[in-house]
Design an enzyme around this catalytic site. Structure first.
Site, PDB file in Angstrom:
ATOM      1  N   ASP A  25       3.173   2.044   1.466  1.00 23.38           N
ATOM      2  CA  ASP A  25       4.535   1.540   1.956  1.00 23.38           C
ATOM      3  C   ASP A  25       5.016   2.543   0.877  1.00 23.38           C
ATOM      4  OD1 ASP A  25       7.033   1.564   2.768  1.00 23.38           O
ATOM      5  OD2 ASP A  25       7.978  -0.300   1.836  1.00 23.38           O
ATOM      6  N   GLY A  26       5.668   3.534   0.672  1.00 26.13           N
ATOM      7  CA  GLY A  26       6.575   4.045  -0.260  1.00 26.13           C
ATOM      8  C   GLY A  26       6.104   5.645  -0.496  1.00 26.13           C
ATOM      9  N   ASN A  27       5.476   6.339   0.625  1.00 26.50           N
ATOM     10  CA  ASN A  27       4.784   7.635   0.678  1.00 26.50           C
ATOM     11  C   ASN A  27       6.018   8.539   0.716  1.00 26.50           C
ATOM     12  OD1 ASN A  27       2.782   6.751   1.697  1.00 26.50           O
ATOM     13  ND2 ASN A  27       2.824   7.477   3.645  1.00 26.50           N
ATOM     14  N   GLY A  28       7.208   8.553   1.239  1.00 24.69           N
ATOM     15  CA  GLY A  28       8.460   8.956   1.283  1.00 24.69           C
ATOM     16  C   GLY A  28       8.640   8.803  -0.128  1.00 24.69           C
ATOM     17  N   HIS A  42       2.959  11.828   2.577  1.00 20.64           N
ATOM     18  CA  HIS A  42       1.371  11.253   4.398  1.00 20.64           C
ATOM     19  C   HIS A  42       0.422  11.916   4.077  1.00 20.64           C
ATOM     20  CE1 HIS A  42       5.110   8.626   5.532  1.00 20.64           C
ATOM     21  NE2 HIS A  42       5.726   9.808   6.539  1.00 20.64           N
ATOM     22  N   SER A  70       4.476   1.756  13.082  1.00 27.04           N
ATOM     23  CA  SER A  70       4.859   0.061  13.294  1.00 27.04           C
ATOM     24  C   SER A  70       5.598   1.189  14.514  1.00 27.04           C
ATOM     25  CB  SER A  70       5.563  -0.418  12.203  1.00 27.04           C
ATOM     26  OG  SER A  70       7.166   0.259  12.891  1.00 27.04           O
ATOM     27  N   ASN A  73       8.725   2.425  13.839  1.00 28.91           N
ATOM     28  CA  ASN A  73       8.744   4.046  13.259  1.00 28.91           C
ATOM     29  C   ASN A  73       8.521   5.253  13.936  1.00 28.91           C
ATOM     30  OD1 ASN A  73       5.165   3.453  11.233  1.00 28.91           O
ATOM     31  ND2 ASN A  73       7.973   3.179  10.158  1.00 28.91           N
ATOM     32  N   ARG A  76      11.859   7.093  13.256  1.00 28.78           N
ATOM     33  CA  ARG A  76      11.899   8.089  11.626  1.00 28.78           C
ATOM     34  C   ARG A  76      12.226   9.439  13.338  1.00 28.78           C
ATOM     35  NH1 ARG A  76       8.259   6.757   7.759  1.00 28.78           N
ATOM     36  NH2 ARG A  76       9.383   4.170   7.203  1.00 28.78           N
ATOM     37  N   GLU A 212      -3.162 -14.990   1.131  1.00 32.66           N
ATOM     38  CA  GLU A 212      -1.965 -14.941   0.436  1.00 32.66           C
ATOM     39  C   GLU A 212      -1.369 -13.423   0.128  1.00 32.66           C
ATOM     40  OE1 GLU A 212      -2.326 -17.171  -3.006  1.00 32.66           O
ATOM     41  OE2 GLU A 212      -3.454 -17.852  -2.128  1.00 32.66           O
TER      42      GLU A 212
HETATM   43  C1  FPP Z   1       5.527   3.808   4.699  1.00 34.12           C
HETATM   44  O1  FPP Z   1       6.305   4.813   3.917  1.00 34.12           O
HETATM   45  C2  FPP Z   1       3.897   4.970   5.288  1.00 34.12           C
HETATM   46  C3  FPP Z   1       4.396   4.609   6.981  1.00 34.12           C
HETATM   47  C4  FPP Z   1       4.810   4.836   7.639  1.00 34.12           C
HETATM   48  C5  FPP Z   1       1.987   6.012   6.947  1.00 34.12           C
HETATM   49  C6  FPP Z   1       1.630   5.517   6.832  1.00 34.12           C
HETATM   50  C7  FPP Z   1       0.499   6.571   6.636  1.00 34.12           C
HETATM   51  C8  FPP Z   1      -0.365   7.330   6.047  1.00 34.12           C
HETATM   52  C9  FPP Z   1      -0.437   6.203   4.604  1.00 34.12           C
HETATM   53  C10 FPP Z   1      -1.127   8.091   6.014  1.00 34.12           C
HETATM   54  C11 FPP Z   1      -2.083   8.221   6.673  1.00 34.12           C
HETATM   55  C12 FPP Z   1      -2.721   6.745   7.659  1.00 34.12           C
HETATM   56  C13 FPP Z   1      -3.674   7.413   7.691  1.00 34.12           C
HETATM   57  C14 FPP Z   1      -4.348   5.965   7.926  1.00 34.12           C
HETATM   58  C15 FPP Z   1      -4.919   8.456   8.003  1.00 34.12           C
HETATM   59  P1  FPP Z   1       7.155   5.405   3.798  1.00 34.12           P
HETATM   60  O2  FPP Z   1       6.974   6.565   4.460  1.00 34.12           O
HETATM   61  O3  FPP Z   1       8.385   4.224   4.928  1.00 34.12           O
HETATM   62  O4  FPP Z   1       8.313   5.469   2.775  1.00 34.12           O
HETATM   63  P2  FPP Z   1       9.122   4.848   2.160  1.00 34.12           P
HETATM   64  O5  FPP Z   1       9.869   3.811   2.498  1.00 34.12           O
HETATM   65  O6  FPP Z   1       9.223   5.316   0.341  1.00 34.12           O
HETATM   66  O7  FPP Z   1      10.569   6.254   2.765  1.00 34.12           O
END
Ligand code: FPP
Length: 247
Positions: A25-28, A42, A70, A73, A76, A212
């Protein structure tokens, strides 16, 4: 890969067959904090996936299960959903060769029926292509939701009972586990969620009943193999009782 900390292969408190599941989590937020589009976060997140997979043997992780998309998701924007799907495809095309050279077996869990046919074919292809590998088992959850998985599984079981293929007395925890998407995996020992959120968000609710949990404030694009190594080292010192009493 070398770490500032000792490798967990030498940490007797740590099994080297760990199953670690991660809610990435936290990419955005990582991208938005820098004034960049969310997809940049991402993309950086995908780089972190590659680094972590490569470091798994040194950290003592045999099974790594990642929550990539998920069932919720889909809410979005189309741009973000399409961007994520392309990223999964690109990751597989780019990494398949490396995974084979380094003994990584890749599988995908979740409901594939809603995914694009090209992506479904690519998932089938990479699963076959890496089927002979056993050093690290990488499982990616795409269009995965724990409740959805349990609903699909219990419906299948009910159908078999109704058709007389299965007796009601045979339905137990073991049978359910064997019919979940994760039937090929042991239950996770540890579930890590990044970005400071303290929810489990429908990720492996059946399988992680005795796991855990570690919640770290680090955003996924900043999460390095060293971060995971530190978490796993700390996990090695925790005592797991599975509902029993201390030894
Ligand atoms: C949640 O962060 C992240 C996701 C919904 C996507 C996860 C995907 C990746 C890490 C990319 C690549 C994966 C693979 C397996 C190649 P968020 O976007 O909800 O972040 P935020 O809460 O800060 O908005």
């Amino acid at each position: 890969m070398t770490f500032d900390q000792p490798s967990n292969a030498e940490n007797p408190a740590c099994s080297t067959q760990l199953h670690v599941a991660v809610i990435m989590d936290g990419n955005g937020r990582w991208a938005t904090n820098r004034g960049w589009p969310r997809l940049v976060g991402h993309r950086k997140g995908a780089e972190r996936v590659r680094e972590l997979v490569n470091a798994c043997p040194d950290i003592g992780i045999k099974y790594l299960t990642l929550y990539a998309f998920s069932t919720e998701n889909w809410k979005r924007t189309t741009e973000e959903v399409m961007g994520l799907m392309s990223l999964f495809a690109r990751y597989i095309k780019r990494e398949a060769g490396r995974m084979n050279r380094s003994g990584v077996r890749m599988r995908i869990i979740g409901d594939r029926s809603r995914l694009d046919k090209n992506l479904r074919d690519l998932f089938d292809w990479v699963e076959q292509e890496t089927a002979g590998n056993d050093l690290v088992h990488l499982t990616i959850a795409v269009n995965y939701g724990g409740r959805d998985e349990i609903r699909r599984t219990t419906t299948d079981i009910a159908r078999d009972v109704a058709a007389g293929k299965l007796r009601l007395e045979d339905v137990n925890d073991e049978l359910i586990s064997k019919r979940l998407d994760t039937h090929f995996l042991p239950d996770p020992d540890l579930v890590v969620r990044t970005s400071g959120e303290t929810r489990v968000s429908n990720f492996l609710p059946w399988q992680a009943a005795y796991a855990e949990y570690v919640f770290t404030p680090v955003l996924w694009p900043d999460f390095t193999p060293q971060t995971m190594n530190t978490i796993v080292q700390a996990f090695g010192t925790r005592e797991r009782r599975f509902g029993g009493v201390p030894k």
